[in-house]
Write a protein that holds these residues in place. Structure first.
Motif, mmCIF file in Angstrom:
data_model
loop_
_atom_site.group_PDB
_atom_site.id
_atom_site.type_symbol
_atom_site.label_atom_id
_atom_site.label_comp_id
_atom_site.label_asym_id
_atom_site.label_seq_id
_atom_site.Cartn_x
_atom_site.Cartn_y
_atom_site.Cartn_z
ATOM 1 N N PHE A 158 0.825 -1.202 0.000
ATOM 2 C CA PHE A 158 0.000 0.000 0.000
ATOM 3 C C PHE A 158 0.862 1.257 0.000
ATOM 4 N N PHE A 159 1.984 1.214 0.714
ATOM 5 C CA PHE A 159 2.907 2.357 0.717
ATOM 6 C C PHE A 159 3.413 2.630 -0.695
ATOM 7 N N SER A 160 3.802 1.560 -1.386
ATOM 8 C CA SER A 160 4.310 1.699 -2.747
ATOM 9 C C SER A 160 3.244 2.260 -3.681
ATOM 10 N N LEU A 161 2.013 1.742 -3.567
ATOM 11 C CA LEU A 161 0.909 2.212 -4.411
ATOM 12 C C LEU A 161 0.676 3.712 -4.253
ATOM 13 N N LEU A 162 0.598 4.138 -3.006
ATOM 14 C CA LEU A 162 0.245 5.523 -2.739
ATOM 15 C C LEU A 162 1.399 6.479 -3.004
ATOM 16 N N GLN A 163 2.607 6.050 -2.659
ATOM 17 C CA GLN A 163 3.772 6.917 -2.855
ATOM 18 C C GLN A 163 4.000 7.225 -4.335
ATOM 19 N N ILE B 73 -11.527 -2.640 3.382
ATOM 20 C CA ILE B 73 -11.273 -2.959 1.973
ATOM 21 C C ILE B 73 -11.021 -4.454 1.870
ATOM 22 N N SER B 74 -11.782 -5.123 1.022
ATOM 23 C CA SER B 74 -11.672 -6.569 0.876
ATOM 24 C C SER B 74 -11.761 -6.948 -0.596
ATOM 25 N N GLY B 75 -10.924 -7.873 -1.021
ATOM 26 C CA GLY B 75 -10.943 -8.299 -2.420
ATOM 27 C C GLY B 75 -9.607 -8.907 -2.805
ATOM 28 N N PRO B 76 -9.439 -9.299 -4.074
ATOM 29 C CA PRO B 76 -8.169 -9.874 -4.530
ATOM 30 C C PRO B 76 -7.083 -8.802 -4.589
ATOM 31 N N MET B 77 -6.272 -8.752 -3.541
ATOM 32 C CA MET B 77 -5.241 -7.719 -3.409
ATOM 33 C C MET B 77 -3.950 -8.355 -2.888
ATOM 34 N N ASP C 205 2.855 -3.583 -9.414
ATOM 35 C CA ASP C 205 1.941 -2.749 -10.202
ATOM 36 C C ASP C 205 1.087 -3.572 -11.167
ATOM 37 N N GLN C 206 0.738 -4.799 -10.725
ATOM 38 C CA GLN C 206 -0.145 -5.643 -11.529
ATOM 39 C C GLN C 206 -1.616 -5.354 -11.255
ATOM 40 N N GLY C 207 -1.861 -4.535 -10.262
ATOM 41 C CA GLY C 207 -3.236 -4.135 -9.979
ATOM 42 C C GLY C 207 -3.977 -5.097 -9.071
ATOM 43 N N GLY C 208 -5.126 -4.679 -8.639
ATOM 44 C CA GLY C 208 -5.991 -5.485 -7.794
ATOM 45 C C GLY C 208 -7.367 -4.850 -7.781
ATOM 46 N N VAL C 209 -8.328 -5.576 -7.221
ATOM 47 C CA VAL C 209 -9.700 -5.073 -7.134
ATOM 48 C C VAL C 209 -10.210 -5.304 -5.727
ATOM 49 N N GLY C 210 -10.765 -4.270 -5.137
ATOM 50 C CA GLY C 210 -11.301 -4.411 -3.794
ATOM 51 C C GLY C 210 -12.694 -3.829 -3.703
ATOM 52 N N VAL C 211 -13.378 -4.192 -2.633
ATOM 53 C CA VAL C 211 -14.658 -3.579 -2.298
ATOM 54 C C VAL C 211 -14.438 -2.777 -1.029
ATOM 55 N N CYS C 212 -14.644 -1.485 -1.117
ATOM 56 C CA CYS C 212 -14.561 -0.625 0.062
ATOM 57 C C CYS C 212 -15.947 -0.578 0.696
ATOM 58 N N ALA C 213 -16.027 -1.014 1.945
ATOM 59 C CA ALA C 213 -17.310 -1.072 2.638
ATOM 60 C C ALA C 213 -17.288 -0.179 3.868
ATOM 61 N N SER C 214 -18.364 0.565 4.047
ATOM 62 C CA SER C 214 -18.518 1.444 5.199
ATOM 63 C C SER C 214 -20.003 1.713 5.391
ATOM 64 N N PHE D 76 -7.618 5.962 -3.818
ATOM 65 C CA PHE D 76 -6.909 4.949 -4.593
ATOM 66 C C PHE D 76 -7.191 5.053 -6.095
ATOM 67 N N ASP D 77 -8.051 5.973 -6.493
ATOM 68 C CA ASP D 77 -8.449 6.049 -7.895
ATOM 69 C C ASP D 77 -7.274 6.222 -8.863
ATOM 70 N N PRO D 78 -6.229 6.981 -8.515
ATOM 71 C CA PRO D 78 -5.104 7.111 -9.447
ATOM 72 C C PRO D 78 -4.191 5.879 -9.483
ATOM 73 N N THR D 79 -4.409 4.924 -8.593
ATOM 74 C CA THR D 79 -3.533 3.765 -8.499
ATOM 75 C C THR D 79 -4.081 2.594 -9.303
ATOM 76 N N SER D 80 -3.347 1.495 -9.293
ATOM 77 C CA SER D 80 -3.789 0.286 -9.998
ATOM 78 C C SER D 80 -4.705 -0.584 -9.142
ATOM 79 N N LEU D 81 -5.037 -0.117 -7.934
ATOM 80 C CA LEU D 81 -6.017 -0.804 -7.096
ATOM 81 C C LEU D 81 -7.383 -0.184 -7.354
#
Length: 299
Positions: free
Chosen positions: A17-22, A112-116, A124-133, A146-151
């Protein structure tokens, strides 16, 4: 103005997650209870001060103590995010129930839950999650982070069903690991996958949750990724169980005990895969015999 994010937990997921966001110019910092992992880390209070988001990247059994430490430190506007998928052993609480139990009423949170898989996110192969709140607004804020990232994130306010999906995928991934460890070939494995998915939906119905969520990225998507990835701890645990080595650690096996309690009394034919896991994990029955019976009695 860039969002400020504090990641707590410097394990594989925290690093991913650090790598994704940074990479996307987010003001992100990291902290871990083990100071040796981040020698130059600021104290926890400084790390989370003024953060828009605080993300808990740690096993479920660490969540309660982490939240207890955070409560006096969090700004009221901070959104707390968990990527853990488990059930607390002593209380039987899901993560969102721990949040509700400990956080001030106005403190926002999400899961956040999903294939990650961490290794794939870092590459940077990406992933898909469901953000629940419980809050649609919170879901959207996390999605935009996370919209600008590959997640890629979907959103849902059905936090209970999303969290159950994440717990079940860990448990059923153990079953797939056992099958692989026993040398099952693709025909049997394909049947077991279908049976596990069917059973996930039945468990959800039994517990009063939405079975459709089990068919989303938070359920089936994560189950497939976890069951067939060489990086999956639950898959590896299942493979070890097949060889007679049962070290009762990991999210899936810890959650399994609590899941059985939540199901109450059930007949073997209602949830045959759960029953098979129970025979192996609780009664130390030989995995080969149990899975042979599972296949010939229920296929």
């Amino acid at each position: 103005m860039a969002s400020k994010v504090a990641l707590l937990g410097a394990g594989k997921m925290g690093q991913a997650f650090f790598s994704l966001l940074q990479k996307n110019h987010v003001d992100v910092s990291m902290w871990d209870v083990d100071c040796s992992k981040i020698p130059d880390a600021k104290p926890l209070a400084e790390t989370v001060s003024g953060a828009d988001f605080v993300c808990l990247c740690m096993p479920s059994w660490c969540i309660r103590s982490a939240v207890e430490s955070l409560v006096p430190l969090l700004d009221s506007k901070t959104i707390l995010i968990s990527i853990s998928k488990g059930i607390e052993k002593d209380t039987g609480f899901f993560i969102h129930e721990i949040f509700s139990d400990l956080l001030p009423k106005k403190q926002s949170y999400a899961l956040i839950s999903g294939p990650m898989l961490a290794e794939e996110l870092q590459n940077d192969q990406g992933g898909v999650g469901v953000c629940a709140s419980p809050s649609e607004d919170v879901c959207e804020k996390v999605r935009l982070l996370f919209d600008p990232t590959s997640l890629r994130l979907r959103t849902s306010t059905d936090i209970e069903s999303v969290e159950l999906a994440g717990v079940l995928k860990n448990i059923y991934a153990i079953a797939l690991g056992i099958a692989e460890g026993l040398g099952w070939q693709k025909n049997r494995v394909g049947w077991l996958c279908g049976k596990a998915i069917e059973e996930m939906c039945l468990v959800a119905t039994r517990l009063g949750k939405d079975e459709k969520v089990m068919l989303s990225p938070a359920g089936v998507g994560d189950f497939i990724a976890t069951s067939f990835s060489e990086h999956s701890s639950n898959r590896s645990f299942g493979q070890s169980v097949a060889q007679g080595n049962i070290d009762k650690k990991g999210e899936g096996v810890v959650a399994f005990v609590s899941l059985e309690k939540k199901l109450g009394k059930y007949q073997p034919e209602e949830f045959p895969v759960v029953y098979a896991l129970s025979k192996i994990l609780n009664e130390n029955a030989p995995a080969k015999e149990v899975f042979e019976y599972l296949f010939f009695a229920h296929a």
